[in-house]
Scaffold this active site. Structure first.
Site, PDB file in Angstrom:
ATOM      1  N   CYS A   1      -2.145   3.032   5.777  1.00 52.43           N
ATOM      2  CA  CYS A   1      -1.365   4.152   4.884  1.00 52.43           C
ATOM      3  C   CYS A   1       0.015   3.938   4.941  1.00 52.43           C
ATOM      4  O   CYS A   1       0.566   3.357   6.032  1.00 52.43           O
ATOM      5  CB  CYS A   1      -1.662   5.704   5.121  1.00 52.43           C
TER       6      CYS A   1
ATOM      7  N   THR B   1     -11.469   4.778  10.218  1.00 51.10           N
ATOM      8  CA  THR B   1     -11.879   4.393   8.893  1.00 51.10           C
ATOM      9  C   THR B   1     -11.580   3.164   8.243  1.00 51.10           C
ATOM     10  O   THR B   1     -11.779   2.811   7.021  1.00 51.10           O
ATOM     11  CB  THR B   1     -10.891   5.529   8.038  1.00 51.10           C
TER      12      THR B   1
ATOM     13  N   ASP C   1      41.193  -5.358  -2.306  1.00 54.63           N
ATOM     14  CA  ASP C   1      40.886  -4.656  -3.819  1.00 54.63           C
ATOM     15  C   ASP C   1      41.762  -3.558  -4.061  1.00 54.63           C
ATOM     16  O   ASP C   1      42.183  -2.728  -3.194  1.00 54.63           O
ATOM     17  CB  ASP C   1      39.351  -4.008  -3.605  1.00 54.63           C
TER      18      ASP C   1
ATOM     19  N   ARG D   1      -7.825  -1.724   4.783  1.00 53.25           N
ATOM     20  CA  ARG D   1      -7.752  -1.849   3.480  1.00 53.25           C
ATOM     21  C   ARG D   1      -6.695  -0.772   2.871  1.00 53.25           C
ATOM     22  O   ARG D   1      -6.453   0.113   3.862  1.00 53.25           O
ATOM     23  CB  ARG D   1      -9.112  -1.647   2.596  1.00 53.25           C
TER      24      ARG D   1
ATOM     25  N   CYS E   1       1.948   9.605   3.903  1.00 57.11           N
ATOM     26  CA  CYS E   1       0.510   9.887   3.264  1.00 57.11           C
ATOM     27  C   CYS E   1       0.426  11.189   3.231  1.00 57.11           C
ATOM     28  O   CYS E   1       0.383  11.923   4.169  1.00 57.11           O
ATOM     29  CB  CYS E   1      -0.446   9.202   3.780  1.00 57.11           C
TER      30      CYS E   1
END
Length: 495
Positions: A42, A38, A445, A71, A46
């Protein structure tokens, strides 16, 4: 739940496949899944149907996936996932470079400016980033610009030409091409699909994701308790503060919710959007991996009940390392209330004024150069602490000490340690909160030692530090859990 820390996790194909098939959100930001059929990438969590394993390939960064021609998925928005914990935890060249790129150094000064800040050649920086993250500095900065553009497209009504300029694109054509390439939609359609309304003019509203769990009481409680009037406030359940940014000022409003931090940013210049987001994330330690941290600390049977009681404690950090260092020095041997009052006076007299339509914020914290130019008597501090503060602001103003996001932590520690009045507590506090060192430890501390005594642990600085070796590399988080022991004791006192 088992820890998931794994260096270069994207190279472990079988483990990545298992994470994708189980939609394990803990891996979001650790790697990105690209589907060859595709041409979409992702986040591991997803919600879409997982692809066949033979069609998957994995990348260490969104920029690497984009550079390979994939993309972003429109459903899971992988560009908005939390950043890799490695970028903030590690102290090497690649991690320092990533922090500087997130802070916009490449956009402002180019790759040569980034290399100069790191003290390496351009070629060395490019080679290291390609090896670690699968993309060079320009591609990593481009991915950040694309994400900034998407935020502005979806959350403002700005004309696209102004969005392009604010996101750092040199031309509207480059902006259009990049948005179309990364998100597979032109900018105008991206805005139509979002269908969002701008809440109020000049304010950008967004969600800051994090890896669960998160303990907001620890994080926001600390920020509220130490808030300096004029610079910070806690109002209507939200922490608010002013931001000094490269192109102007800003006001951030941060409110915890069940699965994200609701963030509102009012900026004088939208070119600072990505920098403001990066600094808010750093302040709240949102890119941490709490499962890895808590798994290791809970292996100590003394800490385990406190980890189970409030999992996901973060280290409250800062938006500005120099500011945190000044506040640490001024607050030495003072109560929190006295320190706030004293620092608020410095802010009111020497900070740059800002306008805040939403509340009571009035100033930016003074720059080191401003404080270095003052007559030392104006600080109103005991002589020893005044000498410490003068030495610090002079070193910061002159560039002798770097406490920025890309600082070399050990070099900064060494240079702080030789300043007058800088003991181990001061240096480690600055390392923990300003430099973001996840392994900084406050063995001397008072609160840490008191908690250790209560828990039956060694409580002298040397013996406690020796015991704490088992908590490495997460000793800064162990400090948060030790402080919680004292909070629990106070809360359990009879009225």
């Amino acid at each position: 739940m088992a820890t998931i820390i794994l260096y270069r996790v994207h190279e472990d194909f079988d483990r990545c496949v298992r994470a994708v098939r189980s939609k394990d959100a803990r891996f979001d930001g650790w790697f990105y899944t690209a589907v060859r059929t595709t041409r979409i990438y992702c986040r591991p969590s997803c919600p879409s149907m997982p692809p066949k394993a033979e069609n998957m390939t994995f990348f260490p960064s969104a920029a690497a996936a984009q550079s390979a021609g994939f993309r972003a998925c429109k459903r899971c928005r992988p560009d908005a996932s939390p950043g890799s914990p490695e970028w903030n935890e590690r102290a090497d060249l690649a991690a320092r470079a990533m922090r500087l790129i997130a802070d916009g150094v490449v956009d402002r000064a180019g790759v040569p400016g980034l290399a100069a800040r790191l003290g390496y050649s351009v070629r060395q920086v490019e080679r290291q980033l390609l090896a670690e993250f699968g993309a060079g500095p320009l591609a990593l900065a481009r991915a950040q610009r694309a994400q900034t553009a998407r935020l502005l497209i979806e959350t403002t009504a700005l004309p696209m030409s102004e969005v392009a300029a604010a996101a750092g694109f040199g031309s509207i054509r480059t902006f259009n091409d990049t948005v179309r390439e990364v998100f597979a939609l032109p900018p105008t359609e991206l805005r139509l699909r979002a269908g969002r309304q701008v809440a109020s003019p000049g304010v950008i509203s967004l969600r800051l994701p994090f890896r669960e769990p998160l303990c907001p009481d620890n994080l926001f409680g600390h920020l509220a308790a130490t808030a300096v009037p004029g610079v910070e406030e806690f109002r209507d359940g939200a922490y608010r503060r002013t931001l000094r940014l490269p192109h102007g000022s800003g006001v951030a409003t941060l409110r915890p919710t069940a699965d994200h931090i609701a963030c509102q940013l009012a900026l004088t210049d939208l070119r600072d959007l990505s920098r403001a987001i990066s600094r808010c994330r750093r302040l709240l330690d949102l890119d941490a991996d709490p499962v890895a941290v808590d798994d290791l600390l809970a292996a100590d049977p003394v800490l385990a009940p406190h980890v189970r009681r409030e999992p996901g404690r973060r280290v409250p950090r800062t938006v500005d390392g120099a500011e945190l260092a000044v506040r640490t020095v001024v607050g030495q041997q003072m109560s929190t209330a006295a320190a706030r009052t004293h620092i608020a006076r410095l802010v009111a007299e020497h900070g740059d004024p800002v306008a805040d339509a939403g509340g009571g914020l009035t100033h930016l914290f003074p720059l080191p150069a401003t404080l270095a130019a003052l007559d030392p008597d104006r600080f109103g501090l005991p002589r020893g602490r005044r000498e410490s503060l003068v030495a610090l602001v002079s070193a910061l103003a002159g560039g002798a000490i770097d406490l920025g996001v890309g600082a070399d932590r050990e070099r900064a520690r060494a240079r702080l340690a030789v300043l007058p009045g800088f003991g181990r507590w001061t240096v480690e506090t600055i390392a923990m909160r300003a430099l973001g060192d996840p392994d900084a430890f406050l063995a001397c501390d008072i609160g840490v030692r008191a908690a250790a005594r209560t828990l039956g642990l060694p409580f002298t600085p040397a013996t406690l530090a020796a015991h704490a070796a088992a908590w490495r590399p997460w000793r800064a988080y162990a400090v948060q859990y030790l402080w919680s022991v004292n909070e629990l004791q106070v809360n359990n006192q009879p009225a």
